[in-house]
Design a protein around this motif. Structure first.
Motif, PDB file in Angstrom:
ATOM      1  N   UNK A 179       0.614  -1.231   0.048  1.00  0.00           N
ATOM      2  CA  UNK A 179      -0.116  -0.097  -0.011  1.00  0.00           C
ATOM      3  C   UNK A 179       0.923   1.350  -0.101  1.00  0.00           C
ATOM      4  N   UNK A 180       1.820   1.384   0.793  1.00  0.00           N
ATOM      5  CA  UNK A 180       2.690   2.435   1.003  1.00  0.00           C
ATOM      6  C   UNK A 180       3.190   2.690  -0.481  1.00  0.00           C
ATOM      7  N   UNK A 181       3.871   1.508  -1.089  1.00  0.00           N
ATOM      8  CA  UNK A 181       4.737   1.927  -2.395  1.00  0.00           C
ATOM      9  C   UNK A 181       3.596   2.407  -3.610  1.00  0.00           C
ATOM     10  N   UNK A 182       2.393   1.787  -3.490  1.00  0.00           N
ATOM     11  CA  UNK A 182       1.452   1.987  -4.421  1.00  0.00           C
ATOM     12  C   UNK A 182       0.744   3.408  -4.383  1.00  0.00           C
ATOM     13  N   UNK A 183       0.961   3.784  -2.927  1.00  0.00           N
ATOM     14  CA  UNK A 183       0.239   5.490  -2.700  1.00  0.00           C
ATOM     15  C   UNK A 183       1.540   6.238  -3.210  1.00  0.00           C
ATOM     16  N   UNK A 184       2.596   5.991  -3.260  1.00  0.00           N
ATOM     17  CA  UNK A 184       3.748   6.958  -3.510  1.00  0.00           C
ATOM     18  C   UNK A 184       3.660   7.036  -5.323  1.00  0.00           C
ATOM     19  N   UNK A 185       3.533   5.824  -5.903  1.00  0.00           N
ATOM     20  CA  UNK A 185       3.520   5.655  -7.318  1.00  0.00           C
ATOM     21  C   UNK A 185       2.257   6.454  -7.959  1.00  0.00           C
ATOM     22  N   UNK A 186       1.111   6.066  -7.248  1.00  0.00           N
ATOM     23  CA  UNK A 186      -0.038   6.761  -7.718  1.00  0.00           C
ATOM     24  C   UNK A 186       0.254   8.523  -7.580  1.00  0.00           C
ATOM     25  N   UNK A 187       0.729   8.911  -6.541  1.00  0.00           N
ATOM     26  CA  UNK A 187       0.752  10.225  -6.548  1.00  0.00           C
ATOM     27  C   UNK A 187       1.749  10.999  -7.586  1.00  0.00           C
ATOM     28  N   UNK A 188       2.774  10.173  -7.776  1.00  0.00           N
ATOM     29  CA  UNK A 188       3.847  10.471  -8.917  1.00  0.00           C
ATOM     30  C   UNK A 188       3.024  10.623 -10.185  1.00  0.00           C
ATOM     31  N   UNK A 189       2.354   9.460 -10.581  1.00  0.00           N
ATOM     32  CA  UNK A 189       1.893   9.445 -11.852  1.00  0.00           C
ATOM     33  C   UNK A 189       0.697  10.267 -11.971  1.00  0.00           C
TER      34      UNK A 189
END
Length: 493
Positions: free
Chosen positions: A206-216
């Protein structure tokens, strides 16, 4: 057969680009781009029929994919491209008749631009989508600076720098998401496939996906004209040739935003809807606020249309945040209506610039009297962009409002439409001044001085009238694309 259906929209503009490179821009080849755009539209119709009757298409191991969302987006690309390319020969003949080299360069670049957008629409992999979006940056940078003026070159550099920052953020998000997918056990071939990622979202960190979503969202949002990386849009749209501005505003922003929809689908499955919804609401409302405030003080009608594009992308972001089936269907209808109406508006602004020799709002007056036909077309396009009936943007905005209140998001939706109303007032005021303002023969440098009328033949009026009629028809009934819209709003099929 499936591979041919997916490759045809990408190959057609590449072949047209080859034709321009070999033969140049001449009378026999002037409408080669229009023919390629018509092939894109025809291919999109064939894909739409196929995916609504059968199932989504995959080719090349999933690198290319067509579902209802892809087919609808490709329909918009084909329709807008056909109108813009049909307007290009007249524009180029009027503005760049001094050299065949400019025509050759223009034809090749525009066709590469169309091929990149078709690839972005049909990408079945986030990495392929990123490559396509980056390709549009490279190609359109040369088109923005096509006029070779100081302002055009500055706009091209600004566009390149800001969009490169945004696309770099998107790449960072893709790399982070790829890492999360690999740790979740997905193979190299499927780790960036949006459908596979959505199906296995529960295994993503979840934490990594949250970061990736924000960047994209931030990165692809830069190409979609969303705040805070929006600064390139008014400069680029105001300096690019009118048909290119139409393509950039009408479909480039939409192709970039659809990548955000793909990312949101993954994020909602992995994190729940709250995270992406919050990001999109903040981004959409910020974009609406910036566009509305800058529209109030705008003095250039091409920049005015550019800020109008920002306003509409802000509304589209709010619709994506709502995320219900009604909201997504209204979002897609809004993309189609905005693309067609903005194509007419930018093309008309190109004819207006040719006739008046200025882009200053305060130097264009009494168009309704002096140039009634051109003024009438511009007025109709602005009325469509303002969301008045019978145009389709009225139906789509009504759908967004209904979906927002049904999803218990009344406060942000109300704020969004209040900001849109402010933009409405600014756009209406500026346009009314151009159409109905008192003619001032003594204005310094004003275009109300006696100016030779810009004679527009059927080839020039055809795209304008066709675009307006199509937007109005979609506002009255959307039956040709109703099933496709419904499937696309469900995330494909």
């Amino acid at each position: 057969m499936d591979l041919l259906l997916l490759l045809l929209p990408i190959a057609a503009p590449l072949l047209a680009a080859l034709g321009y490179a070999l033969a140049g821009w001449r009378r026999p080849t002037a409408h080669l781009g229009t023919a390629a755009a018509a092939v894109i539209l025809g291919g999109a119709i064939a894909l739409a029929v196929r995916v609504t009757r059968d199932a989504p298409l995959d080719a090349l191991g999933g690198w290319l994919h067509a579902d209802a969302l892809s087919a609808f987006l490709l329909l918009v690309v084909g329709a807008v491209a056909t109108l813009a390319c049909a307007a290009s020969p007249g524009y180029l003949a009027a503005e760049h008749a001094h050299g065949g080299g400019s025509g050759r360069r223009y034809g090749v670049l525009v066709q590469f631009f169309l091929a990149a957008m078709c690839l972005g629409a049909l990408a079945g992999n986030l990495g392929v989508a990123w490559i396509a979006i980056e390709a549009t940056t490279i190609v359109t940078a040369f088109l923005v600076g096509f006029g070779h003026t100081r302002a055009a070159v500055e706009a091209a550099w600004k566009y390149t720098v800001v969009c490169s920052v945004g696309i770099a953020l998107a790449l960072l998000g893709i790399v982070v998401l790829y890492d999360a997918a690999r740790h979740a056990g997905l193979s190299e071939a499927t780790a960036l496939n949006p459908r596979v990622l959505t199906a296995h979202a529960g295994a993503l960190d979840p934490a990594v996906t949250r970061m990736a979503t924000a960047f994209m969202i931030l990165g692809f949002g830069a190409k979609a004209g969303l705040a805070p990386l929006h600064a390139w849009l008014p400069d680029a749209h105001s300096q690019a040739p009118a048909p290119v501005s139409a393509l950039m505003s009408g479909v480039l922003l939409a192709v970039a935003f659809v990548q955000i929809l793909r990312v949101k689908q993954i994020a909602d499955a992995a994190l729940g809807p709250a995270f992406a919804r919050t990001l999109l609401l903040i981004t959409g409302l910020a974009t609406l606020a910036v566009a509305a405030l800058l529209l109030l003080a705008q003095r250039d009608y091409k920049r005015m249309l550019a800020y109008s594009s920002m306003e509409h992308m802000g509304l589209i972001a709010v619709a994506a945040a709502i995320g219900t089936r009604l909201a997504l269907a209204a979002l897609l209808l809004h993309i189609a209506g905005h693309g067609l109406a903005k194509t007419v508006a930018f093309t008309a602004s190109g004819h207006l610039l040719r006739a008046e020799h200025t882009t200053r709002i305060d130097q264009v007056r009494a168009l309704a009297i002096r140039r009634p036909a051109l003024g009438g077309v511009l007025a109709a396009a602005i009325l469509a962009l303002l969301g008045l009936p019978p145009f389709s943007l009225f139906a789509s905005e009504l759908g967004i409002a209904r979906a927002g209140f049904a999803a218990h998001l009344g406060v942000p939706v109300t704020a969004a439409f209040l900001l849109a109303l402010l933009a409405f007032a600014a756009l209406a005021r500026h346009t009314a001044g151009m159409l109905l303002g008192d003619e001032d023969p003594g204005a310094s440098g004003g275009a109300t001085q006696p100016v030779a009328a810009a004679r527009l033949g059927p080839a020039a009026w055809g795209p304008l009238v066709t675009g307006l009629v199509t937007v109005a028809a979609l506002g009255v009934t959307a039956w040709p694309v109703t099933t496709l819209l419904g499937l696309a709003a469900q995330g494909g099929r």
